[in-house]
Each structure stands twice: as C-alpha cells, then as structure tokens.
Design a protein around this motif. Structure first.
Motif, PDB file in Angstrom:
ATOM      1  N   GLU A 160       0.852  -1.182   0.000  1.00  0.00           N
ATOM      2  CA  GLU A 160       0.000   0.000   0.000  1.00  0.00           C
ATOM      3  C   GLU A 160       0.890   1.234   0.000  1.00  0.00           C
ATOM      4  O   GLU A 160       1.396   1.647   1.044  1.00  0.00           O
ATOM      5  N   ALA A 161       1.082   1.800  -1.182  1.00  0.00           N
ATOM      6  CA  ALA A 161       1.992   2.929  -1.341  1.00  0.00           C
ATOM      7  C   ALA A 161       1.212   4.206  -1.643  1.00  0.00           C
ATOM      8  O   ALA A 161       0.158   4.151  -2.282  1.00  0.00           O
ATOM      9  N   GLU A 206      11.733   2.586  -1.017  1.00  0.00           N
ATOM     10  CA  GLU A 206      10.560   3.197  -0.396  1.00  0.00           C
ATOM     11  C   GLU A 206       9.377   2.233  -0.438  1.00  0.00           C
ATOM     12  O   GLU A 206       8.600   2.142   0.521  1.00  0.00           O
ATOM     13  N   LEU A 207       9.213   1.527  -1.548  1.00  0.00           N
ATOM     14  CA  LEU A 207       8.128   0.547  -1.652  1.00  0.00           C
ATOM     15  C   LEU A 207       8.247  -0.531  -0.578  1.00  0.00           C
ATOM     16  O   LEU A 207       7.233  -1.036  -0.074  1.00  0.00           O
ATOM     17  N   ARG A 209       8.960  -0.216   2.336  1.00  0.00           N
ATOM     18  CA  ARG A 209       8.439   0.279   3.621  1.00  0.00           C
ATOM     19  C   ARG A 209       6.910   0.379   3.597  1.00  0.00           C
ATOM     20  O   ARG A 209       6.307   0.807   4.591  1.00  0.00           O
ATOM     21  N   CYS A 210       6.312   0.025   2.464  1.00  0.00           N
ATOM     22  CA  CYS A 210       4.868   0.223   2.292  1.00  0.00           C
ATOM     23  C   CYS A 210       4.067  -1.068   2.411  1.00  0.00           C
ATOM     24  O   CYS A 210       2.928  -1.140   1.939  1.00  0.00           O
ATOM     25  N   ARG A 211       4.622  -2.091   2.981  1.00  0.00           N
ATOM     26  CA  ARG A 211       3.869  -3.330   3.170  1.00  0.00           C
ATOM     27  C   ARG A 211       3.118  -3.270   4.496  1.00  0.00           C
ATOM     28  O   ARG A 211       3.708  -2.971   5.541  1.00  0.00           O
TER      29      ARG A 211
END
Length: 213
Positions: A160-161, A206-207, A209-211
């Motif tokens: 979820e980014a 950066e992606l 860190r979006c889990r």
C-alpha cells in the motif's frame, strides 16, 4: 677487403628488426557489434521497473480466479532492488568504457541508433562486450518478472503505497521515453540510464516500507 662483406652482412642482419609491422597491429582489432544492442535492452529493463507507475491508475475489479504470484511481496521487492543495483552497475560499466558503449570517437551529435557507433576493439574489449551483453540479458528477464510480481502485490493489497511514490516511478518512465522521442545521443542515453537506475533503486526501497504489517 675481407672486412667489407662482414660489415655488409651485419647491416643486412639488423635491418629486418628495425622495420615496423603495421599488419600485426591491424590484425589485433575487430569491429565490435553496435553498442546499441547492449544499451537498448538495458534501458528496456529500466522501463520494466519504471512501469510500476501505471499500476496506480489501472484499477480493475479483482476476480476470484485471478492468478496469484507464487512469491511473497517482500521477496519480490528484495529481488527487484537487486535488479536495480545490478542495472546501476551495468550503466556504470558503460560509462567506464565510453569508447565501447558511450559513443566516444563518434560525432557528439550522433543519435542513439544502429549503425553509427560500432568501434574497432581488441580481444579484451570484445570479451567485455559479450560479458555485458550476458549481464544485460539476465537483468532484462529478472527485472520484468520482479516488476510484474511487485505490481501484482500492489493490486492484491500486499503493498500500500502513496500516490507520490507512483509519481516518482512515472517521472523516471517519462525520462526514458524522452530519450526515445528526442533521439538522444548514445552518451546522453547511458548517463541518463545510470541516473534513472539510481533513482529507481531509492523508489523500490521506499516501496519496501509500504507493506502492511
């Protein structure tokens, strides 16, 4: 009188060693394949990663029988980051060998197209060319598969980014498109590719860190 023939013989013996051998120098080089054959697929691999940008605007209802990735999102992201780093190193190797891959020796304004930049190279440069071709081919396959798995994870809600992150991928996609649209030079394409690879690496991190936890 007996000394004169000896002196003449000595001159004859020395003379062949002093003559240049241009034919041997020429035979040490060969015409290399066009560097575009290495640079273009490397740019395409970057394009596969940058295409993650489109997932933000390509919404579609999830169907029960849709295919699912066999890998976890964390694994796909880790492997995609490795691809970004591998492509960054490939473009840096292009830059370290400008005569072979960045158009050095051709007119500065020569565009990125086939049939313009092929140089004559020695055995070491020829081996380097083939090695990089193999590395680029591997990265193209891996980048395409890993990008697909990451995009699937985004669609399935495993990542979820924020929109801003997808805008970042879109910016790099636009930079790659601009190279084609403007018929950029080989050097500009290699330099831009190196910078795009570095920026994509940061975006993929950066992606990661979006889990959702």
């Amino acid at each position: 009188m007996t000394d004169e023939p000896k002196a003449a013989a000595a001159e004859v013996a020395v003379e062949p060693q002093a003559q240049p051998r241009p034919a041997e120098v020429v035979s040490e080089t060969r015409l290399a394949p066009d560097p575009f054959t290495a640079v273009l697929p490397a740019l395409a691999a970057l394009g596969a990663i940058a295409s993650i940008a489109t997932i933000n605007w390509a919404a579609q209802e999830r169907t029960p029988d849709r295919s699912r990735s066999k890998r976890k999102a964390a694994t796909a992201l880790r492997d995609l980051e490795t691809c970004c780093l591998g492509l960054l190193e490939i473009f840096r190797r292009f830059q370290r060998n400008p005569r072979l891959f960045a158009g050095e020796g051709a007119p500065a304004s020569s565009p990125l197209k086939f049939g313009v930049h092929g140089p004559r190279v020695g055995p070491d440069a020829a081996r380097l060319f083939q090695q990089l071709i193999n590395d680029v081919a591997s990265m193209l396959v891996l980048a395409s598969q890993n990008a697909f798995d990451v995009m699937s994870a985004v669609e399935d809600g495993e990542i979820e980014a924020p929109e801003e992150l997808f805008f970042g991928f879109g910016e790099q996609q636009d930079r790659l498109n601009q190279l084609i649209q403007s018929r950029a030079t080989l050097k500009a394409s290699v330099d831009t590719g190196a910078d795009v690879a570095a920026r994509l690496t940061l975006l993929v991190r950066e992606l990661k860190r979006c889990r959702p936890e």
